[in-house]
Design a protein around this motif. Structure first.
Motif, short mmCIF file in Angstrom:
data_model
loop_
_atom_site.label_atom_id
_atom_site.label_comp_id
_atom_site.label_asym_id
_atom_site.label_seq_id
_atom_site.Cartn_x
_atom_site.Cartn_y
_atom_site.Cartn_z
N ARG A 160 131.33 -29.73 -6.87
CA ARG A 160 130.47 -29.65 -5.68
C ARG A 160 130.11 -28.23 -5.27
N GLY A 172 126.55 -30.06 -5.40
CA GLY A 172 126.69 -31.50 -5.58
C GLY A 172 125.58 -32.27 -4.91
N ALA A 173 125.39 -33.50 -5.34
CA ALA A 173 124.34 -34.34 -4.79
C ALA A 173 124.74 -34.89 -3.43
N GLY A 174 123.73 -35.20 -2.60
CA GLY A 174 123.99 -35.80 -1.31
C GLY A 174 124.60 -34.81 -0.33
#
Length: 381
Positions: A134, A142-144
């Motif tokens: 992340r 990282g995603a989100g």
């Protein structure tokens, strides 16, 4: 009011906690929405029911209660800048919280634990893995959006002890492994979160090895305890078998020299007490068909992290240690036992427990306390 965590560029002294801004959804009587920015919050931890009902993989709505917050900025008439305030609000966030902070009094979404000034974070191995995926050079890759992202740019104290003492092969590590694990995690954390303060010194390796050696004998007794019980406790415990399985746990504790009041025995009894394998303690102990020494080791490493937290809270009552974990069952067990009154005793540390009904339904907690007293009376004669 709804709340948002302040932008990371807001000046904030090292490890002094988050700054949060709360804004009304709508103004009153045509006026602009009222807002207030506060720092130095002491957020009250959340409880078992709030964790059990949370969908951690989705954006969270978090009830916040705080005290001793310092007002930094506001447009509310009559409110003094630098004044102290307590209050409550609902934080309607856009963040998930796959990582949970376990601390005195309960839990918080990971990043919100940083609101309390002086917190020291002990991430477990799963969280270290999440940080690896992340963060890079202090930036979120990282995603989100997750509350863990709030570590970016913060001068938070990180202690990698749990990562080092668990080892990497699901068994008690020796000195070379512990040393290698410490070196590895320190190098990684310095790269991923360069503003973090790593609580690692010249005595860290010796301290980690000492902790492993001091707990080795007890660790092996507890492992044998779990391996003995696994064939009995893997399947759900029926009402008809309750008395038998409860006695099985107590007899195994006595046979392998594991204290009846220990967390591992408490967890095994909760696995018996809650129908239909419904106790998070059972999931924490990882009972399954083909239960192995490695399964027992993983379960004991999780429970040991809670024992370390209890020791830190008892020995350093003015400090703010927090374990960061992605293990929901472990978090539910911690919040469910409601440990409190942490204290140092002559040769050990101790705390009181007030388990919730979801871990010990009906009169089962009184049964446990009675069995502990009975055993203590026998040993005293």
């Amino acid at each position: 009011m709804t709340g948002v965590v302040s932008d990371k560029s807001t000046p904030n002294p090292a490890n002094a906690g988050l700054i949060m801004k709360f804004v009304e959804l709508d103004g009153q009587d045509g006026q602009p929405p009222r807002s207030v920015s506060v720092g130095g919050l002491e957020l009250e931890p959340l409880n078992y029911d709030e964790l059990a009902g949370a969908q951690l993989h989705k954006p969270l709505s978090v009830p916040l209660n705080w005290r001793f917050a310092r007002i930094l900025e506001t447009n509310i008439e009559g409110v003094e800048i630098n004044g102290l305030a307590r209050g409550n609000a609902v934080l309607d966030s856009t963040h998930s919280s796959m990582v949970i902070s376990l601390q005195r009094g309960g839990w918080l979404p990971s990043g919100l634990a940083l609101a309390n000034a002086g917190v020291t974070v002990l991430p477990d191995r799963n969280v270290i893995s999440q940080i690896k995926g992340r963060f890079e050079e202090g930036s979120v890759i990282g995603a989100g959006q997750d509350f863990l992202d709030l570590l970016a740019g913060q001068e938070v104290r990180l202690n990698p002890l749990l990562y080092a003492i668990e080892g990497n092969d699901r068994s008690i590590p020796d000195r070379p492994i512990v040393e290698a694990q410490l070196t590895e995690v320190m190098a990684f954390l310095r790269k991923a979160l360069p503003t973090a303060e790593l609580v690692v010194g010249s005595d860290s390796l010796r301290g980690a090895l000492g902790l492993i050696d001091d707990t080795r004998a007890g660790f092996e007794r507890k492992r044998n305890f779990l391996l003995h019980l696994a064939p009995f406790l893997t399947a759900p415990t029926s009402r008809r078998l309750f008395d038998k399985r409860w006695t099985d746990v107590m007899d195994a504790a006595d046979r392998y020299g594991v204290a009846r009041y220990s967390l591992i025995v408490l967890a095994a009894l909760s696995a018996v007490a809650v129908p239909n394998s419904g106790s998070p303690a059972k999931r924490m102990l990882k009972f399954r068909e083909g239960y192995s020494e490695q399964d027992a080791y993983n379960a004991l490493a999780d429970v040991r992290s809670l024992e370390i937290l209890i020791h830190l809270l008892a020995l350093f009552p003015k400090e703010h240690p927090a374990i960061f974990t992605a293990d929901r069952a472990l978090a539910l067990f911690w919040t469910g036992i409601r440990a409190h009154n942490f204290r140092r005793e002559t040769r050990s540390v101790s705390c009181d427990l007030a388990p919730v009904e979801q871990l010990f339904p009906g009169d089962t907690i009184n049964l446990w306390e009675s069995d502990c007293r009975r055993r203590a009376a026998v040993q005293a004669t």
